[in-house]
Design a protein around this motif. Sequence first.
Motif, PDB file in Angstrom:
ATOM      1  N   MET A  39       0.941 -44.784 -35.263  1.00  0.00           N
ATOM      2  CA  MET A  39       1.592 -44.482 -36.552  1.00  0.00           C
ATOM      3  C   MET A  39       3.073 -44.845 -36.499  1.00  0.00           C
ATOM      4  O   MET A  39       3.608 -45.458 -37.429  1.00  0.00           O
ATOM      5  CB  MET A  39       1.459 -42.997 -36.889  1.00  0.00           C
ATOM      6  CG  MET A  39       0.058 -42.578 -37.302  1.00  0.00           C
ATOM      7  SD  MET A  39       0.024 -40.788 -37.525  1.00  0.00           S
ATOM      8  CE  MET A  39      -1.637 -40.440 -36.991  1.00  0.00           C
ATOM      9  N   LEU A  40       3.724 -44.469 -35.406  1.00  0.00           N
ATOM     10  CA  LEU A  40       5.155 -44.773 -35.296  1.00  0.00           C
ATOM     11  C   LEU A  40       5.392 -46.276 -35.247  1.00  0.00           C
ATOM     12  O   LEU A  40       6.361 -46.779 -35.812  1.00  0.00           O
ATOM     13  CB  LEU A  40       5.754 -44.078 -34.066  1.00  0.00           C
ATOM     14  CG  LEU A  40       5.836 -42.553 -34.171  1.00  0.00           C
ATOM     15  CD1 LEU A  40       6.421 -41.961 -32.892  1.00  0.00           C
ATOM     16  CD2 LEU A  40       6.689 -42.119 -35.364  1.00  0.00           C
ATOM     17  N   ASP A  41       4.500 -46.983 -34.590  1.00  0.00           N
ATOM     18  CA  ASP A  41       4.624 -48.447 -34.558  1.00  0.00           C
ATOM     19  C   ASP A  41       4.531 -49.020 -35.971  1.00  0.00           C
ATOM     20  O   ASP A  41       5.243 -49.948 -36.335  1.00  0.00           O
ATOM     21  CB  ASP A  41       3.516 -49.057 -33.684  1.00  0.00           C
ATOM     22  CG  ASP A  41       3.777 -48.809 -32.201  1.00  0.00           C
ATOM     23  OD1 ASP A  41       4.916 -48.440 -31.859  1.00  0.00           O
ATOM     24  OD2 ASP A  41       2.836 -48.979 -31.394  1.00  0.00           O
ATOM     25  N   TYR A  42       3.648 -48.444 -36.759  1.00  0.00           N
ATOM     26  CA  TYR A  42       3.486 -48.919 -38.136  1.00  0.00           C
ATOM     27  C   TYR A  42       4.759 -48.673 -38.945  1.00  0.00           C
ATOM     28  O   TYR A  42       5.216 -49.524 -39.711  1.00  0.00           O
ATOM     29  CB  TYR A  42       2.287 -48.231 -38.790  1.00  0.00           C
ATOM     30  CG  TYR A  42       2.052 -48.695 -40.208  1.00  0.00           C
ATOM     31  CD1 TYR A  42       1.788 -50.043 -40.474  1.00  0.00           C
ATOM     32  CD2 TYR A  42       2.119 -47.812 -41.273  1.00  0.00           C
ATOM     33  CE1 TYR A  42       1.591 -50.487 -41.764  1.00  0.00           C
ATOM     34  CE2 TYR A  42       1.921 -48.241 -42.566  1.00  0.00           C
ATOM     35  CZ  TYR A  42       1.662 -49.584 -42.822  1.00  0.00           C
ATOM     36  OH  TYR A  42       1.477 -50.027 -44.104  1.00  0.00           O
ATOM     37  N   ILE A  43       5.358 -47.502 -38.726  1.00  0.00           N
ATOM     38  CA  ILE A  43       6.630 -47.201 -39.400  1.00  0.00           C
ATOM     39  C   ILE A  43       7.683 -48.226 -38.987  1.00  0.00           C
ATOM     40  O   ILE A  43       8.476 -48.693 -39.813  1.00  0.00           O
ATOM     41  CB  ILE A  43       7.112 -45.764 -39.063  1.00  0.00           C
ATOM     42  CG1 ILE A  43       6.081 -44.714 -39.479  1.00  0.00           C
ATOM     43  CG2 ILE A  43       8.467 -45.476 -39.707  1.00  0.00           C
ATOM     44  CD1 ILE A  43       5.888 -44.562 -40.967  1.00  0.00           C
ATOM     45  N   ASN A  47      10.089 -50.556 -41.173  1.00  0.00           N
ATOM     46  CA  ASN A  47      11.544 -50.573 -40.993  1.00  0.00           C
ATOM     47  C   ASN A  47      12.109 -51.980 -40.883  1.00  0.00           C
ATOM     48  O   ASN A  47      13.309 -52.171 -41.027  1.00  0.00           O
ATOM     49  CB  ASN A  47      11.937 -49.751 -39.755  1.00  0.00           C
ATOM     50  CG  ASN A  47      11.993 -48.263 -40.073  1.00  0.00           C
ATOM     51  OD1 ASN A  47      12.071 -47.879 -41.242  1.00  0.00           O
ATOM     52  ND2 ASN A  47      11.942 -47.437 -39.047  1.00  0.00           N
ATOM     53  N   GLU A  48      11.246 -52.954 -40.614  1.00  0.00           N
ATOM     54  CA  GLU A  48      11.740 -54.333 -40.513  1.00  0.00           C
ATOM     55  C   GLU A  48      12.169 -54.868 -41.886  1.00  0.00           C
ATOM     56  O   GLU A  48      12.925 -55.816 -41.981  1.00  0.00           O
ATOM     57  CB  GLU A  48      10.655 -55.254 -39.915  1.00  0.00           C
ATOM     58  CG  GLU A  48      10.496 -55.051 -38.408  1.00  0.00           C
ATOM     59  CD  GLU A  48       9.232 -55.701 -37.867  1.00  0.00           C
ATOM     60  OE1 GLU A  48       8.678 -56.608 -38.547  1.00  0.00           O
ATOM     61  OE2 GLU A  48       8.791 -55.309 -36.769  1.00  0.00           O
ATOM     62  N   LEU A  49      11.626 -54.250 -42.951  1.00  0.00           N
ATOM     63  CA  LEU A  49      11.988 -54.721 -44.294  1.00  0.00           C
ATOM     64  C   LEU A  49      13.409 -54.316 -44.634  1.00  0.00           C
ATOM     65  O   LEU A  49      13.863 -53.232 -44.253  1.00  0.00           O
ATOM     66  CB  LEU A  49      11.034 -54.108 -45.330  1.00  0.00           C
ATOM     67  CG  LEU A  49       9.576 -54.532 -45.232  1.00  0.00           C
ATOM     68  CD1 LEU A  49       8.727 -53.660 -46.132  1.00  0.00           C
ATOM     69  CD2 LEU A  49       9.446 -56.015 -45.626  1.00  0.00           C
TER      70      LEU A  49
END
Lengths: 100, 478
Positions: A39-43, A47-49
Amino acid sequence: MGNMANKISDETMEYVGILAKLELSAQEKEAAKSDMEKMLDYIDTLNELDTSGVEPMSHVFPVHNVFREDVVTNGDNQEQTLANAPLRKEARFEVPKTIG
Amino acid sequence: MAKQYETVIGLEVHVELATRTKIFCGCSTAFGAAPNTHTCPVCTGMPGSLPVLNKQVVEYAMAIGLATNCTITRVCKFDRKNYFYPDNPQNYQISQLYLPIARDGYVEIETGGTKKKVRIHEMHMEEDAGKLVHDEWDDTSLVDYNRSGVPLVEIVSEPDMRSPEEVIAYLEKLRQIIQYLGASDCKLQEGSMRADVNLSVRETGSDVFGTRTEMKNLNSFKAIARAIEGERERQIELLETGKTVVQETRRWDDNKENSYAMRSKEDAQDYRYFPEPDLVPIVISDEWIAEIRSRQPELRGEKLERYKKEFDIPEYDAEILTESKSMADLFEATAAICKKPKKVSNWLMVETMRLMKEHGMEPEDLTFSPENLAKLIELTEAGIINSSVAKEVFEKIFSEDLDPENYVEEHGLKTVSDEGALKAAVEKVVADNPQAAADYRGGKEKALGALVGQTMKAMKGKANPGMVNQMLREMLSE
Ligand SMILES: [Zn+2]
């Protein structure tokens, strides 16, 4: 997707367990850790946007000001509510002793 | 020389709003109902239930925000505060963290002739929790969810207060403003106004804050003052003995005049707030704010000015009467009936306040009707009862709100102005008290008072004192 950059420590797992009032077995803890890391990886991906200049969104629907008028619509619901009590004493829910 | 310490105090004040229904459901908020009657799936946190915001809650909150010089947040929303406790059936409280409805206000207080602004950091809307009572017999806790979902505003001050006097002046000011707005009855005893005190101490002259503690369970102004003194002493003693103050929540026990640390809920003050997904944002327009402003009732300052112009009463009386909205309402309603504002003011300022003090009551606790006080004033002014009987009857009105006309009739309390009856009583008193009579004749004016007293006693207090006085003078000068 990123490359599993996030790590959940045992202490974090323990703490989250306390907050959520969950008692997890060692096996469940490992599974939960792995889920939370994903889940944190997905966040991180989100965050890259570049979101500078974008208003934080507080709701997914473009709707606001949904109100009710201050009028009593509910009557005596004592029995229905108490039907949900695992333990009751007279007309109250009985629970383990708490302070404050 | 011993170190000098300064107390730094900030307050979190919870006020239950005077809505008819709860914040997110159509359950009644009436106080004192049988346990768990005013409940439904929404306010007991049943899965699948959906909250809908009571518009009146937003309007009361806006009114309080405007009256305390706050800036109204134009787009505000609710958040979930997550914690487990039996008084909280959803396992979260719907509150406002990120965008509270009002911010950056102040109220002006006055203590010992000095004026000061206490700043308001923010004010948010939230729902109340259920009520827990301890069951001595089974050593368990019992929960009533009638209060769960009752609307609250929490007013958070800046740490601007330095003494119990300032704290009480601030609370009285907030209570006055909110009562005038009609947004809450603000009864500390019933819990419709509750204050948590954040307190730290520091050496006088220092500009760094010390570690603060939060004290809960303060349900009277006296308890608040005692708790502040107690906590100040406790913290100073820790510092003086080289120990440190621990940041914690403490519960004040007013009977023991002592506070103790509350066991923190599993040591975790981590509420994991997140935006409430079941409620949509609130957008507040200029027009809506203008409408709330235009509906704002007459506040204390304006009322005081009007009293000075409209009623022939001393300025001091006007100040005292307008201090509380309930007292001012009682005054105006009674004066409107009997058209004798000065008399009404006297009854409220003297006898009413004496009895309130005797019973430890606040103006909000008064239960007698303006009609009955007005009737009592008419009876007195018409000379139907004398002033000592009137005081006696007023005590009955004060405690039982009874009709003075009936009471006077039933108990035969009308003033006796019948000359024959009075004359007989006066003659008997003079005959029975030859010494006092001789003293008066010999020039001792004081002796007359004793004879008037004896006559009133003989007439069971119902004689017309003016007539008795005159008759005695005439009789003794013969
Ligand atoms: Zn409800």
